[in-house]
Write a protein that holds these residues in place. Structure first.
Motif, PDB file in Angstrom:
ATOM      1  N   UNK A  86      67.143  21.539  21.010  1.00 40.30           N
ATOM      2  CA  UNK A  86      65.727  21.846  20.850  1.00 40.30           C
ATOM      3  C   UNK A  86      65.105  21.018  19.752  1.00 40.30           C
ATOM      4  N   UNK A  87      64.308  21.638  18.914  1.00 40.94           N
ATOM      5  CA  UNK A  87      63.673  20.936  17.811  1.00 40.94           C
ATOM      6  C   UNK A  87      63.577  21.863  16.603  1.00 40.94           C
ATOM      7  N   UNK A  88      63.338  21.250  15.465  1.00 38.13           N
ATOM      8  CA  UNK A  88      63.295  21.995  14.210  1.00 38.13           C
ATOM      9  C   UNK A  88      62.040  21.581  13.463  1.00 38.13           C
ATOM     10  N   UNK A  89      61.398  22.554  12.827  1.00 35.56           N
ATOM     11  CA  UNK A  89      60.175  22.290  12.072  1.00 35.56           C
ATOM     12  C   UNK A  89      60.256  22.898  10.684  1.00 35.56           C
ATOM     13  N   UNK A  90      59.588  22.253   9.751  1.00 30.61           N
ATOM     14  CA  UNK A  90      59.424  22.861   8.439  1.00 30.61           C
ATOM     15  C   UNK A  90      58.554  24.100   8.584  1.00 30.61           C
ATOM     16  N   UNK A  91      58.825  25.086   7.773  1.00 33.49           N
ATOM     17  CA  UNK A  91      58.057  26.328   7.851  1.00 33.49           C
ATOM     18  C   UNK A  91      56.570  26.066   7.616  1.00 33.49           C
ATOM     19  N   UNK A  92      56.273  25.087   6.799  1.00 29.34           N
ATOM     20  CA  UNK A  92      54.882  24.802   6.452  1.00 29.34           C
ATOM     21  C   UNK A  92      54.061  24.255   7.621  1.00 29.34           C
ATOM     22  N   UNK A  93      54.732  23.778   8.666  1.00 31.73           N
ATOM     23  CA  UNK A  93      54.003  23.207   9.797  1.00 31.73           C
ATOM     24  C   UNK A  93      54.264  23.961  11.093  1.00 31.73           C
ATOM     25  N   UNK A  94      55.047  25.008  11.017  1.00 39.07           N
ATOM     26  CA  UNK A  94      55.396  25.790  12.206  1.00 39.07           C
ATOM     27  C   UNK A  94      54.137  26.245  12.932  1.00 39.07           C
ATOM     28  N   UNK A  95      54.180  26.111  14.231  1.00 43.15           N
ATOM     29  CA  UNK A  95      53.082  26.537  15.115  1.00 43.15           C
ATOM     30  C   UNK A  95      51.836  25.676  14.992  1.00 43.15           C
ATOM     31  N   UNK A  96      51.889  24.619  14.190  1.00 47.45           N
ATOM     32  CA  UNK A  96      50.755  23.695  14.092  1.00 47.45           C
ATOM     33  C   UNK A  96      51.123  22.289  14.550  1.00 47.45           C
ATOM     34  N   UNK A  97      52.357  21.885  14.267  1.00 49.72           N
ATOM     35  CA  UNK A  97      52.815  20.548  14.609  1.00 49.72           C
ATOM     36  C   UNK A  97      53.776  20.631  15.791  1.00 49.72           C
TER      37      UNK A  97
END
Length: 117
Positions: A55-66
């Motif tokens: 899958x993919x991984x995101x920083x918490x600061x950009x979750x659901x935006x990037x």
């Protein structure tokens, strides 16, 4: 010779969107872990998004935006950035790594993003 070239940065107002692109040459995206880091004006470096095997991984600061995506046909990785915030300001670097659990092996030269009203 591996080359990663970012584009799409610029100035944008809070709440708006930008899409970054990273064109890769010398590697095939399917065989590398691709992602994006950013370097904030204060010097903080943060892994923003990367592909994982499952899958993919995101920083918490950009979750659901990037959202990170890729086009195998054009060997391009994208970072769609929505609902931008001033704290998203920084230089965004595309990276490629051979092994998912290690640090990047290749870097782009970065593209500047400034979010301000």
């Amino acid at each position: 010779h591996v080359r990663l070239v970012e584009s799409g940065g610029g100035f944008q107002q809070p709440g708006r969107s930008l899409r970054l692109s990273c064109i890769a040459s010398g590697i095939a995206l399917n065989f590398y872990t691709m992602g994006w880091y950013r370097l904030a004006p204060g010097g903080q470096r943060e892994m923003v998004a990367q592909f994982l095997q499952l899958g993919s991984e995101y920083a918490e600061s950009v979750m659901d935006r990037f959202t990170i995506s890729k086009d195998i046909a054009t060997n391009t990785v994208y970072l769609q950035m929505n609902k931008l915030k001033p704290e998203d300001t920084g230089v965004y670097y595309c990276f490629a790594k051979i092994h998912e659990g290690t640090g990047p092996d290749f870097w782009g030269r970065g593209t500047q993003v400034i979010v301000s009203s």
